[in-house]
Design a protein around this motif. Structure first.
Motif, short mmCIF file in Angstrom:
data_model
loop_
_atom_site.label_atom_id
_atom_site.label_comp_id
_atom_site.label_asym_id
_atom_site.label_seq_id
_atom_site.Cartn_x
_atom_site.Cartn_y
_atom_site.Cartn_z
N GLY A 1 -15.00 -2.16 -7.73
CA GLY A 1 -15.05 -0.75 -7.37
C GLY A 1 -14.99 0.14 -8.59
N ALA A 2 -15.56 1.33 -8.46
CA ALA A 2 -15.45 2.34 -9.52
C ALA A 2 -16.01 3.66 -8.98
N ARG B 1 -9.38 -4.11 -4.90
CA ARG B 1 -9.57 -5.17 -5.89
C ARG B 1 -9.16 -6.54 -5.37
N GLU C 1 -13.48 13.28 -11.08
CA GLU C 1 -13.99 13.32 -12.45
C GLU C 1 -15.53 13.22 -12.47
N LYS D 1 -15.06 5.61 -22.03
CA LYS D 1 -13.79 4.91 -21.85
C LYS D 1 -13.84 3.48 -22.41
N ALA E 1 -11.51 -7.21 -20.58
CA ALA E 1 -11.86 -7.60 -19.21
C ALA E 1 -11.80 -6.35 -18.33
N SER F 1 -10.28 -3.06 -16.81
CA SER F 1 -8.87 -2.74 -16.56
C SER F 1 -8.08 -4.03 -16.54
N PHE G 1 -4.78 -4.26 -15.75
CA PHE G 1 -3.83 -4.24 -14.63
C PHE G 1 -4.45 -3.44 -13.49
N THR G 2 -4.07 -3.78 -12.25
CA THR G 2 -4.48 -2.93 -11.13
C THR G 2 -3.56 -1.71 -11.09
N TYR H 1 -2.81 8.67 -5.86
CA TYR H 1 -3.80 8.95 -4.81
C TYR H 1 -3.38 8.23 -3.55
N SER I 1 -1.46 5.74 -11.25
CA SER I 1 -2.34 5.40 -12.36
C SER I 1 -1.61 4.49 -13.36
N ALA J 1 -2.87 3.39 -16.10
CA ALA J 1 -3.16 3.88 -17.46
C ALA J 1 -2.13 4.93 -17.87
N THR K 1 -6.01 3.27 -22.14
CA THR K 1 -4.82 2.41 -22.28
C THR K 1 -4.84 1.19 -21.35
N1 EPU Z 1 -5.13 7.89 -18.19
C1 EPU Z 1 -4.17 7.93 -19.18
N2 EPU Z 1 -4.44 7.35 -20.38
C2 EPU Z 1 -5.63 6.74 -20.63
C3 EPU Z 1 -6.61 6.71 -19.63
C4 EPU Z 1 -6.34 7.29 -18.39
O1 EPU Z 1 -3.09 8.46 -18.97
O2 EPU Z 1 -5.80 6.21 -21.76
C5 EPU Z 1 -4.81 8.48 -16.87
C6 EPU Z 1 -5.47 9.83 -16.70
O3 EPU Z 1 -4.55 10.70 -16.12
C7 EPU Z 1 -6.61 9.55 -15.72
C8 EPU Z 1 -6.04 8.40 -14.90
O4 EPU Z 1 -5.28 7.64 -15.84
O5 EPU Z 1 -6.91 10.64 -14.94
C9 EPU Z 1 -7.08 7.53 -14.27
O6 EPU Z 1 -7.98 7.02 -15.26
P1 EPU Z 1 -9.46 6.59 -14.91
O7 EPU Z 1 -10.17 7.69 -14.19
O8 EPU Z 1 -10.12 6.04 -16.11
O9 EPU Z 1 -9.31 5.45 -13.81
P2 EPU Z 1 -8.37 4.16 -13.76
O10 EPU Z 1 -7.55 4.29 -12.51
O11 EPU Z 1 -7.65 3.91 -15.03
C10 EPU Z 1 -10.00 2.81 -12.27
C11 EPU Z 1 -10.51 1.40 -12.20
C12 EPU Z 1 -11.68 1.21 -13.15
C13 EPU Z 1 -12.76 2.19 -12.77
C14 EPU Z 1 -12.20 3.61 -12.84
C15 EPU Z 1 -13.18 4.64 -12.33
C16 EPU Z 1 -8.64 0.00 -11.57
C17 EPU Z 1 -7.63 -0.99 -12.03
N3 EPU Z 1 -9.44 0.47 -12.52
O12 EPU Z 1 -9.46 3.00 -13.55
O13 EPU Z 1 -12.19 -0.09 -12.96
O14 EPU Z 1 -13.89 2.09 -13.61
O15 EPU Z 1 -11.03 3.72 -11.98
O16 EPU Z 1 -13.32 4.50 -10.96
O17 EPU Z 1 -8.72 0.30 -10.37
C18 EPU Z 1 -11.97 -2.35 -13.69
O18 EPU Z 1 -11.59 -2.65 -12.54
O19 EPU Z 1 -12.08 -3.25 -14.58
C19 EPU Z 1 -12.30 -0.98 -14.01
C20 EPU Z 1 -12.69 -0.61 -15.22
#
Ligand code: EPU
Length: 339
Positions: A127-128, A163, A195, A224, A238, A240, A242-243, A259, A269, A271, A295
């Motif tokens: 998903g993304a 996931r 976003e 990213k 790989a 993300s 972590f989930t 969310y 989140s 990250a 991150t």
């Molecule tokens: N953020 C930080 N620091 C960072 C990056 C992000 O604090 O360095 C915070 C920000 O507040 C941001 C929030 O984290 O708004 C969410 O970040 P992002 O939109 O990049 O999404 P994510 O939840 O980190 C998930 C998926 C990604 C997918 C993106 C976009 C998971 C584990 N990861 O990342 O999937 O591309 O959303 O939909 O669900 C993957 O599974 O390998 C993957 C890359």
């Protein structure tokens, strides 16, 4: 099927990690099913290798049978306003997404730029950007290893969640092909990810031209470090690692994005939690570090071992646990190693 080769798994994973193994390559669904049956009959453990983008493999390698999936094929069949696509597991995922966008088929555009092969997408319900494969998946053809037979499973039988699916934690099934239903439309599915909506200049819930959505998603992913580039170590990952943890709302620290995840729970989140537990972008050493762009991606800076990577992953997981009392769970498949 090829004769077995002695290989280093690091050459087949996007993290460039993993020790030696014995590998055969399956070029057809029959060869793939036969290779798995043969290994099962011999009592040998099986590692299925697709694009290698969601695997963390031990430095010792894999002592069983590594089977590389190199099957190909796409069939399309019109069904009213929709089109059914039957895809071999070994088809490249992003090439497929690009083809469907070019052909005016809506449904995969938000899943642009993701590495790996079609057959891996149901396994972790890829998903993304507000979409996931479960939204468009009709059925999966699998080898049921306990019966040794090929069966078709409808989407409802796949146990899709965030996931996850029945394929992720069970070794019973090997995905041979995937059936998707896409819609004939020059416009995307409604844009759900804030976003992405901002980037496209639309309101959440609105649609946008397929090509624009694909370009916007690829741009966001690239910013990213989530689009593979051999010259950019931030992409030796790989994705993300972590989930995003699903927790009660009161467990979410002040200021952390979260969310709705249904059942009164929220998805926080990971990250953000990592960042605010003291692990900023780039945290680590000259062998392994967090990506300098995000991150949540753990990356190989060139000379890493799997042991280095696991040590960093443990440090991050334990740091978040200590700071926020939230446990992070790894998202890739760990082979021969654990956190
Ligand atoms: N953020 C930080 N620091 C960072 C990056 C992000 O604090 O360095 C915070 C920000 O507040 C941001 C929030 O984290 O708004 C969410 O970040 P992002 O939109 O990049 O999404 P994510 O939840 O980190 C998930 C998926 C990604 C997918 C993106 C976009 C998971 C584990 N990861 O990342 O999937 O591309 O959303 O939909 O669900 C993957 O599974 O390998 C993957 C890359």
């Amino acid at each position: 099927m090829t004769t077995p080769q002695h290989i280093r798994l690091a050459d087949y994973t996007t993290m460039r990690l993993g020790g030696p193994s014995r590998m055969v390559t399956a070029g057809t669904a029959d060869e793939l099913a036969d290779a798995v049956r043969e290994a099962d009959d011999a009592g040998s453990p099986v590692l299925l290798l697709g694009g290698g983008s969601n695997l963390v493999i031990a430095d010792d390698g894999f002592a069983g049978a590594t089977i590389r999936i190199a099957t190909a094929g796409e069939d399309r069949c019109d069904d009213g306003d929709t089109v059914l696509l039957d895809l071999a597991a070994g088809e490249n995922w992003d090439d497929l997404v690009a083809r469907t966008v070019d052909d005016g088929l809506s449904g995969l555009e938000c899943l642009s730029g993701i590495p790996g092969l079609v057959g891996a997408t149901p396994v972790q319900n890829v998903g993304a950007y507000g979409a996931e494969i479960a939204d468009v998946l009709e059925a999966v053809e699998v080898l049921d290893r306990s019966a040794g037979s090929v069966v078709t499973m409808g989407a409802a039988d796949c146990g899709f969640g965030y996931r996850t699916s029945v394929f992720k934690h069970s070794r019973q099934y090997v995905v041979l092909s995937v059936r998707l239903r896409l819609t004939r439309s020059p416009l995307s599915a409604p844009i759900r990810y804030a976003e992405l909506a901002r980037t496209l200049g639309v309101q959440p819930g609105e649609r946008a031209p397929l090509g624009e959505v694909r370009a916007a998603v690829v741009g966001l992913r690239r910013s990213k470090g989530m689009v593979l580039d051999p010259d950019d170590h931030d992409t030796w990952s790989a994705g993300s690692f972590f989930t995003n943890p699903i927790v009660p709302p009161q467990a979410v620290p002040d200021g952390a994005p979260a969310y709705d995840a249904g059942d009164g729970l929220v998805k926080a989140s990971a990250a953000w939690l990592i960042d605010h537990a003291g692990f900023q972008k780039g945290y680590g050493n000259d062998r392994v570090s967090l990506s300098t762009k995000h991150t949540l991606a753990l990356t190989n800076r060139g000379g890493a071992s799997t042991e280095d990577l696991i040590a960093l992953a443990r440090e991050v997981r334990d740091g978040v646990q200590g700071r926020f009392a939230i446990e992070l769970t790894p998202e890739p498949l760990l082979i021969g190693c654990r956190l």
